[in-house]
Design a protein around this motif. Structure first.
Motif, mmCIF file in Angstrom:
data_model
loop_
_atom_site.group_PDB
_atom_site.id
_atom_site.type_symbol
_atom_site.label_atom_id
_atom_site.label_comp_id
_atom_site.label_asym_id
_atom_site.label_seq_id
_atom_site.Cartn_x
_atom_site.Cartn_y
_atom_site.Cartn_z
ATOM 1 N N ARG A 314 0.832 -1.190 0.000
ATOM 2 C CA ARG A 314 0.000 0.000 0.000
ATOM 3 C C ARG A 314 0.878 1.256 0.000
ATOM 4 N NH1 ARG A 314 -5.168 0.408 1.178
ATOM 5 N NH2 ARG A 314 -5.151 -1.404 -0.201
ATOM 6 N N ALA A 315 1.977 1.238 0.740
ATOM 7 C CA ALA A 315 2.906 2.371 0.743
ATOM 8 C C ALA A 315 3.500 2.584 -0.644
ATOM 9 C CB ALA A 315 4.019 2.152 1.768
ATOM 10 N N ARG A 316 3.833 1.491 -1.338
ATOM 11 C CA ARG A 316 4.354 1.604 -2.706
ATOM 12 C C ARG A 316 3.304 2.196 -3.644
ATOM 13 N NH1 ARG A 316 7.413 -3.178 -1.404
ATOM 14 N NH2 ARG A 316 5.619 -4.508 -1.807
ATOM 15 N N GLN A 317 2.048 1.806 -3.453
ATOM 16 C CA GLN A 317 0.972 2.331 -4.292
ATOM 17 C C GLN A 317 0.811 3.838 -4.106
ATOM 18 O OE1 GLN A 317 -2.403 -0.024 -3.153
ATOM 19 N NE2 GLN A 317 -1.704 -1.848 -4.251
ATOM 20 N N TYR A 318 0.805 4.282 -2.839
ATOM 21 C CA TYR A 318 0.696 5.712 -2.558
ATOM 22 C C TYR A 318 1.864 6.468 -3.176
ATOM 23 C CZ TYR A 318 -3.100 5.146 0.868
ATOM 24 O OH TYR A 318 -4.302 4.883 1.480
ATOM 25 N N ALA A 319 3.064 5.934 -3.019
ATOM 26 C CA ALA A 319 4.251 6.592 -3.560
ATOM 27 C C ALA A 319 4.156 6.722 -5.079
ATOM 28 C CB ALA A 319 5.510 5.811 -3.178
ATOM 29 N N GLY A 320 3.726 5.634 -5.736
ATOM 30 C CA GLY A 320 3.604 5.677 -7.190
ATOM 31 C C GLY A 320 2.621 6.730 -7.656
ATOM 32 N N LEU A 321 1.484 6.839 -6.968
ATOM 33 C CA LEU A 321 0.483 7.837 -7.335
ATOM 34 C C LEU A 321 1.040 9.256 -7.219
ATOM 35 C CD1 LEU A 321 -2.719 6.366 -5.617
ATOM 36 C CD2 LEU A 321 -2.325 6.602 -8.076
ATOM 37 N N LEU A 323 4.225 10.255 -7.211
ATOM 38 C CA LEU A 323 5.312 10.523 -8.150
ATOM 39 C C LEU A 323 4.789 10.676 -9.575
ATOM 40 C CD1 LEU A 323 7.946 8.067 -6.662
ATOM 41 C CD2 LEU A 323 7.996 10.564 -6.563
ATOM 42 N N ARG A 324 3.786 9.874 -9.941
ATOM 43 C CA ARG A 324 3.205 10.021 -11.274
ATOM 44 C C ARG A 324 2.495 11.363 -11.406
ATOM 45 N NH1 ARG A 324 2.144 4.529 -10.554
ATOM 46 N NH2 ARG A 324 0.027 4.894 -9.832
ATOM 47 N N LYS A 325 1.857 11.806 -10.349
ATOM 48 C CA LYS A 325 1.182 13.100 -10.378
ATOM 49 C C LYS A 325 2.186 14.224 -10.572
ATOM 50 C CE LYS A 325 -2.194 15.864 -7.841
ATOM 51 N NZ LYS A 325 -3.019 15.975 -6.618
ATOM 52 N N LEU A 326 3.320 14.130 -9.904
ATOM 53 C CA LEU A 326 4.360 15.133 -10.059
ATOM 54 C C LEU A 326 4.866 15.169 -11.492
ATOM 55 C CD1 LEU A 326 6.367 17.173 -8.733
ATOM 56 C CD2 LEU A 326 7.915 15.241 -8.426
ATOM 57 N N GLY A 327 5.187 13.990 -12.048
ATOM 58 C CA GLY A 327 5.679 13.951 -13.412
ATOM 59 C C GLY A 327 4.650 14.452 -14.405
ATOM 60 N N GLY A 328 3.379 14.199 -14.111
ATOM 61 C CA GLY A 328 2.324 14.642 -15.018
ATOM 62 C C GLY A 328 2.055 16.111 -15.007
ATOM 63 N N ARG A 329 2.703 16.850 -14.086
ATOM 64 C CA ARG A 329 2.489 18.287 -13.990
ATOM 65 C C ARG A 329 3.463 19.091 -14.831
ATOM 66 N NH1 ARG A 329 -2.384 20.064 -11.919
ATOM 67 N NH2 ARG A 329 -3.037 18.665 -10.290
ATOM 68 N N ARG A 330 4.342 18.432 -15.571
ATOM 69 C CA ARG A 330 5.250 19.197 -16.419
ATOM 70 C C ARG A 330 4.473 19.889 -17.516
ATOM 71 N NH1 ARG A 330 8.208 14.301 -16.924
ATOM 72 N NH2 ARG A 330 9.780 14.082 -15.298
ATOM 73 N N PRO A 331 4.894 21.099 -17.891
ATOM 74 C CA PRO A 331 4.223 21.788 -18.990
ATOM 75 C C PRO A 331 4.343 20.988 -20.287
ATOM 76 C CG PRO A 331 5.692 23.259 -17.794
ATOM 77 C CD PRO A 331 5.977 21.893 -17.309
ATOM 78 N N ALA A 332 3.348 21.087 -21.122
ATOM 79 C CA ALA A 332 3.410 20.402 -22.417
ATOM 80 C C ALA A 332 4.523 20.996 -23.265
ATOM 81 C CB ALA A 332 2.083 20.535 -23.136
ATOM 82 N N ALA A 333 5.194 20.130 -24.022
ATOM 83 C CA ALA A 333 6.305 20.607 -24.870
ATOM 84 C C ALA A 333 5.774 21.497 -25.983
ATOM 85 C CB ALA A 333 7.033 19.400 -25.452
#
Length: 333
Positions: A314-321, A323-333
């Motif tokens: 469950r801790a791994r699942q929370y971490a993945g969510l 980190l993916r949210k952070l990466g998904g916040r990059r501005p579009a190229a």
């Protein structure tokens, strides 16, 4: 070790700009100007006494009742008092938590390397702008050279668990502060410089998590875990009640869209993502160390969840969510 609660500036009042942080650093540097930088326990105790505020104004409830109750229970368990006041309280608490860790290391050993121990207690010095020598002699707080054995009884394990978590909380606050300073910096160079500080505190917060759990799993089962169950605390006691992580997640939510494109696409931002990944991996490490690969978490037990998922998973699942949210916040190229 002191039994007094550590006054932590409420997360809503943390400095958010480089100017606010520099003013806070100037105040603290003036306060400790005549004190030596040494690993000597008496000098560290004197430094702690100077840094501890004579008085502080408690920060009243600032969240919805249910959330505030959960946060407050978590704070009380780990010996934290939320304070209202000037930004230098943030730096004072950071340094005090590092001093308490250095004093803990003088009493009981750690499996961290000497270099990791040095990093563990040097973050406050970095924010004060102290010039660090290669041997660490420029740091205001330094670990002792001689350490004994790992915590071997319930009392020392409880001390490490609680003081180690207080260090984690102050370093989570430092991540929030340096992220805010990066966002408000006007140049790519300024934003990258503050992100380098963020990388530092992601690294030290991960070390602090490992340090807080640096005692035998048997002591955790016998002493630590029972202290986090009723009647000592409410059922389902959880890291999700960590106030400083709650605010950290909010500060990270739109980070990628608030930084200059050159910064988000640069190497420093990649180092930040990697360091944040190591921070969440350290949390998973603690879960696994104390049986999380086979057992449910306290929160899962309290909810009578029967999903077949372990606490570590469950801790791994929370971490993945996150980190993916952070990466998904990059501005579009």
């Amino acid at each position: 070790m002191t039994t007094q609660p550590l006054p932590l500036l409420h997360a809503r009042e943390l400095p958010t700009t480089g100017e606010e942080l520099r003013t806070a650093a100037s105040t603290v540097n003036a306060l400790i100007a005549e004190l030596p930088a040494t690993p000597s326990a008496p000098d560290l105790i004197r430094l702690r006494q100077v840094l501890a505020p004579d008085h502080y104004e408690p920060a009243g409830p600032q969240e919805a009742a249910s959330l505030e109750e959960a946060f407050s229970e978590h704070d009380a368990f780990f010996g934290v008092a939320r304070a209202h006041g000037s930004a230098d309280l943030f730096l004072r608490a950071l340094l005090i938590a590092e001093i308490d860790t250095a004093l803990d290391l003088a009493r009981t050993a750690t499996s961290l390397s000497p270099a990791e121990c040095s990093a563990l207690v040097s973050g406050g010095s970095a924010l004060l702008g102290r010039r660090r020598a290669r041997d660490g002699s420029g740091d205001l707080v330094r670990p002792p050279e001689v350490r004994t054995a790992l915590p071997a009884d319930e009392h020392t394990a409880q001390q490490r668990w609680r003081s180690g978590h207080r260090l984690v909380f102050t370093h989570l606050q430092a991540i929030t502060v340096t992220c805010g300073c990066a966002v408000h910096a006007r140049t790519a160079a300024g934003q990258s410089a503050y992100l380098e500080d963020t990388v530092l505190f992601c690294t030290t917060a991960a070390l602090a998590m490992r340090h807080a759990a640096d005692f035998s799993p048997e002591l955790y089962v016998r002493s630590i875990r029972p202290s986090m169950t009723p009647p000592h605390v409410g059922a389902g006691f959880s890291g999700l009640q960590t106030r400083d992580h709650h605010y950290l997640v909010q500060s990270l939510d739109s980070l990628g869209t608030r930084l200059l494109p050159d910064v988000v696409e640069g190497t420093t931002y990649r180092k930040f993502e990697e360091a944040l990944g190591r921070l969440y991996a350290a949390h998973v490490h603690v879960c696994r160390r104390f049986g999380g690969d086979t057992n449910a978490s306290l929160r899962m037990e309290a909810s009578k969840e029967d999903s077949g998922t372990t606490g570590a998973e469950r801790a791994r699942q929370y971490a993945g969510l996150r980190l993916r949210k952070l990466g998904g916040r990059r501005p579009a190229a």
